[in-house]
Design a protein around this motif. Structure first.
Motif, PDB file in Angstrom:
ATOM      1  N   UNK A  64       0.802  -1.225   0.000  1.00 34.43           N
ATOM      2  CA  UNK A  64       0.000   0.000   0.000  1.00 34.43           C
ATOM      3  C   UNK A  64       0.838   1.279   0.000  1.00 34.43           C
ATOM      4  N   UNK A  65       2.152   1.169   0.215  1.00 29.90           N
ATOM      5  CA  UNK A  65       3.033   2.333   0.221  1.00 29.90           C
ATOM      6  C   UNK A  65       3.776   2.522  -1.099  1.00 29.90           C
ATOM      7  N   UNK A  66       3.380   1.785  -2.117  1.00 33.30           N
ATOM      8  CA  UNK A  66       4.089   1.820  -3.396  1.00 33.30           C
ATOM      9  C   UNK A  66       3.145   2.185  -4.528  1.00 33.30           C
ATOM     10  N   UNK A  67       3.014   3.484  -4.832  1.00 33.00           N
ATOM     11  CA  UNK A  67       2.120   3.883  -5.916  1.00 33.00           C
ATOM     12  C   UNK A  67       2.654   3.413  -7.275  1.00 33.00           C
ATOM     13  N   UNK A  68       1.725   2.981  -8.108  1.00 31.18           N
ATOM     14  CA  UNK A  68       2.065   2.482  -9.442  1.00 31.18           C
ATOM     15  C   UNK A  68       0.988   2.919 -10.427  1.00 31.18           C
ATOM     16  N   UNK A  71       9.994  11.666  -6.320  1.00 27.68           N
ATOM     17  CA  UNK A  71       8.836  12.516  -6.603  1.00 27.68           C
ATOM     18  C   UNK A  71       7.845  11.735  -7.470  1.00 27.68           C
ATOM     19  N   UNK A  72       6.581  12.117  -7.450  1.00 29.28           N
ATOM     20  CA  UNK A  72       5.600  11.409  -8.271  1.00 29.28           C
ATOM     21  C   UNK A  72       5.797  11.679  -9.762  1.00 29.28           C
ATOM     22  N   UNK A  73       5.581  10.651 -10.564  1.00 31.79           N
ATOM     23  CA  UNK A  73       5.580  10.826 -12.012  1.00 31.79           C
ATOM     24  C   UNK A  73       4.144  10.699 -12.494  1.00 31.79           C
ATOM     25  N   UNK A  74       3.842  11.350 -13.593  1.00 32.59           N
ATOM     26  CA  UNK A  74       2.509  11.242 -14.173  1.00 32.59           C
ATOM     27  C   UNK A  74       2.651  10.910 -15.653  1.00 32.59           C
ATOM     28  N   UNK A  75       1.613  10.277 -16.193  1.00 32.74           N
ATOM     29  CA  UNK A  75       1.621   9.884 -17.599  1.00 32.74           C
ATOM     30  C   UNK A  75       0.978  10.992 -18.424  1.00 32.74           C
ATOM     31  N   UNK A  76       1.702  11.442 -19.451  1.00 31.99           N
ATOM     32  CA  UNK A  76       1.199  12.485 -20.338  1.00 31.99           C
ATOM     33  C   UNK A  76       1.934  12.403 -21.670  1.00 31.99           C
ATOM     34  N   UNK A  77       1.194  12.461 -22.753  1.00 29.18           N
ATOM     35  CA  UNK A  77       1.768  12.490 -24.104  1.00 29.18           C
ATOM     36  C   UNK A  77       2.754  11.342 -24.348  1.00 29.18           C
ATOM     37  N   UNK A 122       6.426  11.741 -16.733  1.00 28.19           N
ATOM     38  CA  UNK A 122       7.168  12.962 -16.445  1.00 28.19           C
ATOM     39  C   UNK A 122       7.207  13.172 -14.936  1.00 28.19           C
ATOM     40  N   UNK A 123       8.408  13.449 -14.417  1.00 30.82           N
ATOM     41  CA  UNK A 123       8.576  13.742 -12.995  1.00 30.82           C
ATOM     42  C   UNK A 123       8.165  15.192 -12.740  1.00 30.82           C
ATOM     43  N   UNK A 124       7.316  15.386 -11.748  1.00 32.07           N
ATOM     44  CA  UNK A 124       6.813  16.716 -11.436  1.00 32.07           C
ATOM     45  C   UNK A 124       7.863  17.618 -10.790  1.00 32.07           C
ATOM     46  N   UNK A 125       8.901  17.045 -10.211  1.00 34.17           N
ATOM     47  CA  UNK A 125       9.903  17.855  -9.499  1.00 34.17           C
ATOM     48  C   UNK A 125      11.033  18.366 -10.387  1.00 34.17           C
ATOM     49  N   UNK A 126      11.643  17.464 -11.154  1.00 36.80           N
ATOM     50  CA  UNK A 126      12.828  17.858 -11.916  1.00 36.80           C
ATOM     51  C   UNK A 126      12.719  17.512 -13.399  1.00 36.80           C
ATOM     52  N   UNK A 127      11.550  17.132 -13.830  1.00 38.82           N
ATOM     53  CA  UNK A 127      11.228  16.898 -15.238  1.00 38.82           C
ATOM     54  C   UNK A 127      12.015  15.773 -15.916  1.00 38.82           C
ATOM     55  N   UNK A 172       4.193   0.616 -14.157  1.00 37.99           N
ATOM     56  CA  UNK A 172       5.446   1.065 -13.566  1.00 37.99           C
ATOM     57  C   UNK A 172       5.203   1.655 -12.189  1.00 37.99           C
ATOM     58  N   UNK A 173       6.264   1.649 -11.376  1.00 34.94           N
ATOM     59  CA  UNK A 173       6.231   2.412 -10.137  1.00 34.94           C
ATOM     60  C   UNK A 173       6.047   3.868 -10.544  1.00 34.94           C
ATOM     61  N   UNK A 174       5.290   4.630  -9.764  1.00 33.04           N
ATOM     62  CA  UNK A 174       5.109   6.037 -10.113  1.00 33.04           C
ATOM     63  C   UNK A 174       5.946   6.958  -9.224  1.00 33.04           C
ATOM     64  N   UNK A 175       7.072   6.414  -8.719  1.00 32.87           N
ATOM     65  CA  UNK A 175       8.033   7.216  -7.970  1.00 32.87           C
ATOM     66  C   UNK A 175       9.284   7.392  -8.819  1.00 32.87           C
ATOM     67  N   UNK A 176       9.654   8.626  -9.082  1.00 33.08           N
ATOM     68  CA  UNK A 176      10.833   8.911  -9.892  1.00 33.08           C
ATOM     69  C   UNK A 176      12.074   8.324  -9.234  1.00 33.08           C
ATOM     70  N   UNK A 177      12.955   7.776 -10.039  1.00 33.34           N
ATOM     71  CA  UNK A 177      14.165   7.155  -9.521  1.00 33.34           C
ATOM     72  C   UNK A 177      15.223   8.173  -9.122  1.00 33.34           C
ATOM     73  N   UNK A 178      14.994   9.459  -9.372  1.00 28.73           N
ATOM     74  CA  UNK A 178      15.950  10.490  -8.974  1.00 28.73           C
ATOM     75  C   UNK A 178      15.807  10.819  -7.491  1.00 28.73           C
ATOM     76  N   UNK A 179      14.605  11.257  -7.072  1.00 27.18           N
ATOM     77  CA  UNK A 179      14.401  11.632  -5.671  1.00 27.18           C
ATOM     78  C   UNK A 179      13.047  11.188  -5.119  1.00 27.18           C
TER      79      UNK A 179
END
Length: 167
Positions: free
Chosen positions: A58-62, A93-99, A103-108, A84-91
Motif C-alpha cells: 500500500x506504500x508503493x504507488x504504481x 517525486x511522483x511521475x505522471x503519464x502524459x503524451x 514525467x517527474x513533477x519535481x525535476x522533469x 510502472x512504479x510512479x516514484x521517480x528514480x531520482x528523488x
C-alpha cells in the motif's frame, strides 16, 4: 582466544566465498515473494488513460497504462499494457503519464513506457521500475506479479510478507 593458522583461515575464506557466490544461495537471498494482485480488467481500459494502484504494498504507488502500441514487457492481445512504479528514480517525486511518457513533477525527468521505462531526459539515472504483469485471456483480468528494478527509497521491494490472491 583461539589461534587460527593461515592455512585454515585461507581455506575457510575460500569455502565461504564459494558458498556465497553459488547461484542457489544468491537466488535465495535476492528473490522476493511478490504478491499476485488483480489490477484491472482489459474491458475497462482505454488507450492513454492511466489506472493508479499500489504494488507490491500500500506504500508503493504504481500506474498501469494501455499504450496503443506494442511495448517491452507489455501484455494483452496487442502487447501494449504496461505498469510502472510512479516514484521517480531520482528523488522519489511522483511521475505522471502524459503524451506517451512519464514525467517527474519535481525535476522533469522523462521515461519511455514503451521501452521498459527508460530514462531519456532529466536527472534520473535509472529507469522506472516496471511491474511484471500477467494477462488472463479467459477473463480479461490483469495481475501484478513482481517488479523489475528497485522502487525508490528501498533496499528491498517487498517490505513484509503479504497475502497473495487466488486465481
Amino acid at each position: 582466544m583461539t589461534k587460527i593458522s593461515r592455512r585454515t583461515f585461507i581455506g575457510g575464506s575460500a569455502m565461504m566465498g564459494a558458498l556465497l557466490t553459488s547461484p542457489e544461495l544468491v537466488k535465495a537471498l535476492t528473490s522476493q515473494p511478490y504478491p499476485r494482485v488483480k489490477v484491472a480488467n482489459i474491458r475497462n481500459l482505454r488507450v492513454g488513460e492511466p489506472v493508479s494502484f499500489n504494488y507490491p504494498d500500500e506504500h508503493s504507488p504504481a500506474v498501469l497504462i494501455k499504450l496503443g502500441e506494442r511495448a517491452y514487457g507489455g501484455v494483452g492481445p496487442d502487447g501494449d499494457i504496461v505498469a510502472f512504479s510512479s516514484l521517480c528514480t531520482h528523488m522519489g517525486c511522483p511521475v505522471s503519464y502524459s503524451k506517451k511518457r512519464f514525467v517527474c513533477a519535481c525535476h522533469y525527468s522523462m521515461f519511455d513506457p514503451a521501452k521498459n521505462g527508460q530514462t531519456y531526459q532529466g536527472h534520473a539515472s535509472e529507469w522506472l521500475p516496471q511491474i511484471i504483469l500477467r494477462f488472463e485471456p479467459s477473463t480479461g483480468d490483469i495481475y501484478a506479479e513482481g517488479v523489475e528494478g528497485l522502487i525508490w527509497g528501498r533496499v528491498r521491494n517487498v517490505l513484509k510478507a503479504t497475502k497473495t490472491t487466488k486465481k
